[in-house]
Design an enzyme around this catalytic site. Structure first.
Site, PDB file in Angstrom:
ATOM      1  N   HIS A 164       0.817  -1.212   0.000  1.00  0.00           N
ATOM      2  CA  HIS A 164       0.000   0.000   0.000  1.00  0.00           C
ATOM      3  C   HIS A 164       0.850   1.262   0.000  1.00  0.00           C
ATOM      4  O   HIS A 164       1.969   1.274   0.527  1.00  0.00           O
ATOM      5  CB  HIS A 164      -0.892   0.033   1.248  1.00  0.00           C
ATOM      6  CG  HIS A 164      -2.208  -0.656   1.066  1.00  0.00           C
ATOM      7  ND1 HIS A 164      -3.409  -0.020   1.292  1.00  0.00           N
ATOM      8  CD2 HIS A 164      -2.510  -1.917   0.676  1.00  0.00           C
ATOM      9  CE1 HIS A 164      -4.401  -0.863   1.046  1.00  0.00           C
ATOM     10  NE2 HIS A 164      -3.880  -2.022   0.675  1.00  0.00           N
TER      11      HIS A 164
ATOM     12  N   GLU B 123      -6.377  -0.572  -6.188  1.00  0.00           N
ATOM     13  CA  GLU B 123      -7.363   0.322  -5.594  1.00  0.00           C
ATOM     14  C   GLU B 123      -6.964   1.769  -5.866  1.00  0.00           C
ATOM     15  O   GLU B 123      -5.777   2.105  -5.866  1.00  0.00           O
ATOM     16  CB  GLU B 123      -7.458   0.128  -4.067  1.00  0.00           C
ATOM     17  CG  GLU B 123      -7.864  -1.254  -3.620  1.00  0.00           C
ATOM     18  CD  GLU B 123      -6.660  -2.111  -3.246  1.00  0.00           C
ATOM     19  OE1 GLU B 123      -5.537  -1.561  -3.102  1.00  0.00           O
ATOM     20  OE2 GLU B 123      -6.827  -3.324  -3.118  1.00  0.00           O
TER      21      GLU B 123
END
Length: 320
Positions: free
Chosen positions: A37, A106
């Site tokens: 991330h 994402e």
């Protein structure tokens, strides 16, 4: 079913993650997965170190456990040729213990490069091209590629591991299974969905590796564990079709503002007992998953959880 441990980069810093990796191996987990991330899901989680640097350090403090990204998006923040180089390097460092987990990404993590966020069908096209490029580089030799979304000019992996890096791909429905099962070795999914497993097995056979993930909030005080799960994991309630689209932590906070601690506890085992965790694990087993990575919620609660896992949880799950 093999039981793994999640090195969740959103809730711990790099030094702590390396310590957790070594402790999880000593506790008896079979494998370890790591998120990749640029942002945490919520401000309360508070971390997002560079996963690939941490993975390199993890290879030096572990000897037995398999390692895996869960998952890397090889389409925007990273070019697929660079992902192939990183994966080959980690495979070399780990002595053949690494699986490259891939997904379509994402908005939360990919918006940082300022290119906008494409619709899901385009993201699937991009992931398909990325897998082609990565696979060709793993084959060895020079690679030239011209696609709709990517170009590669005379690329080559100069440190190609003796053991080819297996590819795992995250899927959420029949369309993604049909697209990626023919070109991957392993399925990744976060729901105990038997239909997904059966669809994957049509392409790969019943012995194919299928890796799930289960968040839990273990703690001696159930109420505290429930509040912690709500504080740090209420974003999970939106589902992946929603979660893939929200661009920042403020958006996740707003989207989950009406999710209550009781709502979270209905979906995530909370508290000190083995039985609710075992029941949730059984759902993945019965759906056909071969591997399940547990996520202990709360970065500062990992040491106590790993002691519990070694002494009580893992022996109980293996009996089941």
């Amino acid at each position: 079913m093999r039981i793994g441990y999640t090195l969740m980069t959103e809730q711990a810093g790099p030094r702590a993650l390396v310590e957790h990796a070594a402790s999880a191996e000593r506790a008896g987990f079979d494998f370890e997965v790591m998120s990749d991330h640029y942002f945490p899901w919520l401000d309360e989680q508070g971390h997002a170190p560079y996963a690939w640097s941490v993975l390199g350090a993890v290879t030096a403090v572990t000897e037995r456990v398999d390692l895996m990204t869960y998952v890397t998006c090889p389409t925007m923040r990273y070019h697929p040729a660079i992902v192939a180089q990183k994966a080959a390097t980690v495979q070399e460092l780990s002595g053949g213990r690494f699986t490259l987990g891939l997904g379509s990404g994402e908005n939360l993590n990919e918006h940082v490069i300022g290119r906008g966020w494409p619709p899901v069908n385009v993201r699937h096209e991009m992931l398909g091209e990325a897998i082609e490029i990565i696979s060709q580089l793993f084959d060895g030799g020079y690679v030239d590629y011209v696609g709709k979304h990517f170009r590669v000019d005379s690329a080559k992996l100069w440190d190609l591991p003796e053991q080819r890096v297996p590819l795992a791909v995250a899927v959420s429905g029949k369309q993604s299974v049909q697209l990626f099962a023919p070109v991957a070795d392993t399925m990744v999914a976060v729901e105990p969905d038997a239909e997904l497993c059966r669809a994957w097995d049509v392409f790969q056979g019943g012995t194919a590796r299928k890796v799930g993930q289960l968040p839990i909030s273990w703690g001696v005080d159930r109420e505290e564990a429930k509040q912690r799960a709500h504080e740090q994991f209420r974003w999970f309630a939106g589902g992946w079709k929603v979660n893939a689209e929200i661009p920042g932590t403020a958006g996740f906070a707003a989207a989950s503002q009406y999710v209550t601690p009781d709502d979270v506890a209905e979906n995530i085992p909370c508290g000190p007992d083995v039985e609710p965790i075992a029941k949730a694990v059984e759902e993945f087993r019965d759906a056909g998953f071969t591997d399940l990575a547990l996520v202990q919620i709360g970065g500062e609660h990992q040491a106590d959880f790993l002691d519990f896992a070694k002494g009580e949880l893992l022996p109980a799950l293996r009996e089941v």
